[in-house]
Design a protein around this motif. Structure first.
Motif, PDB file in Angstrom:
ATOM      1  N   ARG A   1       0.855  -1.190   0.000  1.00 52.54           N
ATOM      2  CA  ARG A   1       0.000   0.000   0.000  1.00 52.54           C
ATOM      3  C   ARG A   1       0.891   1.239   0.000  1.00 52.54           C
ATOM      4  O   ARG A   1       1.887   1.304   0.710  1.00 52.54           O
ATOM      5  CB  ARG A   1      -0.896   0.000   1.237  1.00 52.54           C
ATOM      6  CG  ARG A   1      -1.751   1.260   1.366  1.00 52.54           C
ATOM      7  CD  ARG A   1      -2.486   1.327   2.691  1.00 52.54           C
ATOM      8  NE  ARG A   1      -3.549   0.351   2.767  1.00 52.54           N
ATOM      9  CZ  ARG A   1      -3.612  -0.627   3.660  1.00 52.54           C
ATOM     10  NH1 ARG A   1      -2.648  -0.774   4.538  1.00 52.54           N
ATOM     11  NH2 ARG A   1      -4.632  -1.468   3.672  1.00 52.54           N
TER      12      ARG A   1
ATOM     13  N   TRP B   1      -2.842   3.947  -2.930  1.00 51.76           N
ATOM     14  CA  TRP B   1      -2.655   3.018  -4.044  1.00 51.76           C
ATOM     15  C   TRP B   1      -2.328   1.637  -3.492  1.00 51.76           C
ATOM     16  O   TRP B   1      -1.603   1.499  -2.508  1.00 51.76           O
ATOM     17  CB  TRP B   1      -1.489   3.459  -4.920  1.00 51.76           C
ATOM     18  CG  TRP B   1      -1.776   4.655  -5.777  1.00 51.76           C
ATOM     19  CD1 TRP B   1      -2.983   5.232  -6.034  1.00 51.76           C
ATOM     20  CD2 TRP B   1      -0.794   5.420  -6.485  1.00 51.76           C
ATOM     21  NE1 TRP B   1      -2.840   6.310  -6.855  1.00 51.76           N
ATOM     22  CE2 TRP B   1      -1.505   6.460  -7.169  1.00 51.76           C
ATOM     23  CE3 TRP B   1       0.578   5.353  -6.626  1.00 51.76           C
ATOM     24  CZ2 TRP B   1      -0.869   7.404  -7.963  1.00 51.76           C
ATOM     25  CZ3 TRP B   1       1.229   6.286  -7.426  1.00 51.76           C
ATOM     26  CH2 TRP B   1       0.514   7.291  -8.086  1.00 51.76           C
TER      27      TRP B   1
ATOM     28  N   ALA C   1      -0.379  -1.521  -4.888  1.00 48.64           N
ATOM     29  CA  ALA C   1       0.519  -1.924  -5.979  1.00 48.64           C
ATOM     30  C   ALA C   1       0.926  -3.380  -5.776  1.00 48.64           C
ATOM     31  O   ALA C   1       1.222  -3.803  -4.651  1.00 48.64           O
ATOM     32  CB  ALA C   1       1.757  -1.044  -6.028  1.00 48.64           C
TER      33      ALA C   1
ATOM     34  N   ASP D   1       3.691  -5.995  -6.991  1.00 53.37           N
ATOM     35  CA  ASP D   1       4.977  -6.152  -7.655  1.00 53.37           C
ATOM     36  C   ASP D   1       5.086  -7.588  -8.141  1.00 53.37           C
ATOM     37  O   ASP D   1       5.024  -8.529  -7.342  1.00 53.37           O
ATOM     38  CB  ASP D   1       6.102  -5.835  -6.665  1.00 53.37           C
ATOM     39  CG  ASP D   1       7.419  -5.526  -7.332  1.00 53.37           C
ATOM     40  OD1 ASP D   1       7.416  -4.831  -8.359  1.00 53.37           O
ATOM     41  OD2 ASP D   1       8.456  -5.998  -6.825  1.00 53.37           O
TER      42      ASP D   1
ATOM     43  N   ASP E   1       4.708  -3.885 -12.476  1.00 52.93           N
ATOM     44  CA  ASP E   1       3.823  -3.496 -11.383  1.00 52.93           C
ATOM     45  C   ASP E   1       2.405  -3.282 -11.890  1.00 52.93           C
ATOM     46  O   ASP E   1       2.206  -2.817 -13.015  1.00 52.93           O
ATOM     47  CB  ASP E   1       4.300  -2.197 -10.729  1.00 52.93           C
ATOM     48  CG  ASP E   1       5.661  -2.348 -10.074  1.00 52.93           C
ATOM     49  OD1 ASP E   1       5.792  -3.226  -9.221  1.00 52.93           O
ATOM     50  OD2 ASP E   1       6.589  -1.590 -10.434  1.00 52.93           O
TER      51      ASP E   1
ATOM     52  N   ILE F   1      -0.992  -1.237 -10.541  1.00 55.05           N
ATOM     53  CA  ILE F   1      -1.383  -0.238  -9.546  1.00 55.05           C
ATOM     54  C   ILE F   1      -2.863   0.102  -9.698  1.00 55.05           C
ATOM     55  O   ILE F   1      -3.363   0.253 -10.821  1.00 55.05           O
ATOM     56  CB  ILE F   1      -0.539   1.046  -9.697  1.00 55.05           C
ATOM     57  CG1 ILE F   1       0.944   0.735  -9.468  1.00 55.05           C
ATOM     58  CG2 ILE F   1      -1.004   2.110  -8.703  1.00 55.05           C
ATOM     59  CD1 ILE F   1       1.858   1.913  -9.704  1.00 55.05           C
ATOM     60  N   GLU F   2      -3.549   0.180  -8.559  1.00 55.90           N
ATOM     61  CA  GLU F   2      -4.965   0.549  -8.572  1.00 55.90           C
ATOM     62  C   GLU F   2      -5.289   1.320  -7.302  1.00 55.90           C
ATOM     63  O   GLU F   2      -4.700   1.061  -6.243  1.00 55.90           O
ATOM     64  CB  GLU F   2      -5.829  -0.712  -8.660  1.00 55.90           C
ATOM     65  CG  GLU F   2      -7.308  -0.424  -8.785  1.00 55.90           C
ATOM     66  CD  GLU F   2      -8.089  -1.699  -9.056  1.00 55.90           C
ATOM     67  OE1 GLU F   2      -8.882  -2.090  -8.191  1.00 55.90           O
ATOM     68  OE2 GLU F   2      -7.893  -2.305 -10.121  1.00 55.90           O
ATOM     69  N   GLU F   3      -6.211   2.276  -7.397  1.00 55.61           N
ATOM     70  CA  GLU F   3      -6.627   2.998  -6.204  1.00 55.61           C
ATOM     71  C   GLU F   3      -7.331   2.043  -5.236  1.00 55.61           C
ATOM     72  O   GLU F   3      -8.120   1.191  -5.644  1.00 55.61           O
ATOM     73  CB  GLU F   3      -7.570   4.147  -6.567  1.00 55.61           C
ATOM     74  CG  GLU F   3      -6.876   5.327  -7.221  1.00 55.61           C
ATOM     75  CD  GLU F   3      -7.794   6.528  -7.334  1.00 55.61           C
ATOM     76  OE1 GLU F   3      -8.997   6.390  -7.039  1.00 55.61           O
ATOM     77  OE2 GLU F   3      -7.312   7.607  -7.719  1.00 55.61           O
TER      78      GLU F   3
END
Length: 214
Positions: A160, A170, A172, A174, A188, A190-192
């Protein structure tokens, strides 16, 4: 393709969290890599050990789509699941893997994907000069001219991120693929982070709490 992995998170009606959902795709990719590595001709018999598992289930479906004849090695509890995935034949665990599979394929399996980490216990089920994919890094020793292909699973590490000036944190993930000790791929996703109100599954995307509860 059936979303077999969703059953691990409470059934098809419950959506996984974001990091968990990413791992479903990684399981499918690993199954695809395994089949690409074996490079089998349509009609060839493939044994999938651990056929109801995360990678095994995708391997059964993908192998059928490739025109292979699939023999699923699994437990009594999972036989309906693997039949629904399209397995041509189901072999149930009774004695040891080699005896169970050879009981149905006396000549042995031309190829095998070991999704149950049986390793040497299932090597005897493969024909002389055949091929086996190991998903847990096992490389042998081998026998009878059998080729063992260790296929690397992808690994996903979620995290986070806050303090970046955006309204929502966010999440994320990995994603890494390591092969023979060498980093082959890295990216990566990534999303809110969703709030409790926004969450379709009713579960936090990361950890045990929603962002507004911290």
């Amino acid at each position: 393709m059936k979303a077999i992995g969703l059953t691990q998170f409470g059934g098809p009606e419950v959506l996984p969290t974001f990091p968990e959902a990413v791992t479903l795709l990684l399981n499918a990719v690993t199954a695809r890599l395994s089949l690409n590595t074996l490079a089998l001709s349509p009609g060839t018999t493939l044994v999938v050990a651990g056929a109801a598992g995360e990678v095994g289930g995708f391997a059964v479906e993908t192998a059928k789509a490739d025109g292979l004849t699939v023999l699923a090695y699994t437990s009594d509890a999972d036989q309906t699941t693997v039949r629904d995935l399209g397995a041509d034949q189901v072999v149930l665990r009774r004695q040891d893997a080699t005896s169970d599979i050879r009981g149905v394929l006396p000549g042995g399996a031309p190829a095998l994907i070991d999704g149950a980490a049986l390793n040497a216990q299932v090597l005897g089920a493969v024909v002389d000069g055949g091929a086996m994919v190991s998903l847990k890094g096992w490389t042998g020793p081998t026998e009878r001219g059998i080729t063992i292909h260790p296929v690397s699973s992808y690994r996903a590490a979620p995290g986070r991120f806050t303090g970046h000036g955006q309204p929502a944190p966010w999440i994320a993930v990995d994603i890494l693929r390591v092969e023979d000790g060498i980093l082959m791929e890295h990216w990566d996703v990534i999303e809110e982070e969703a709030s409790r109100e926004q969450s379709v599954s009713g579960l936090p995307m990361y950890g045990d709490t929603f962002p507004e509860e911290r």
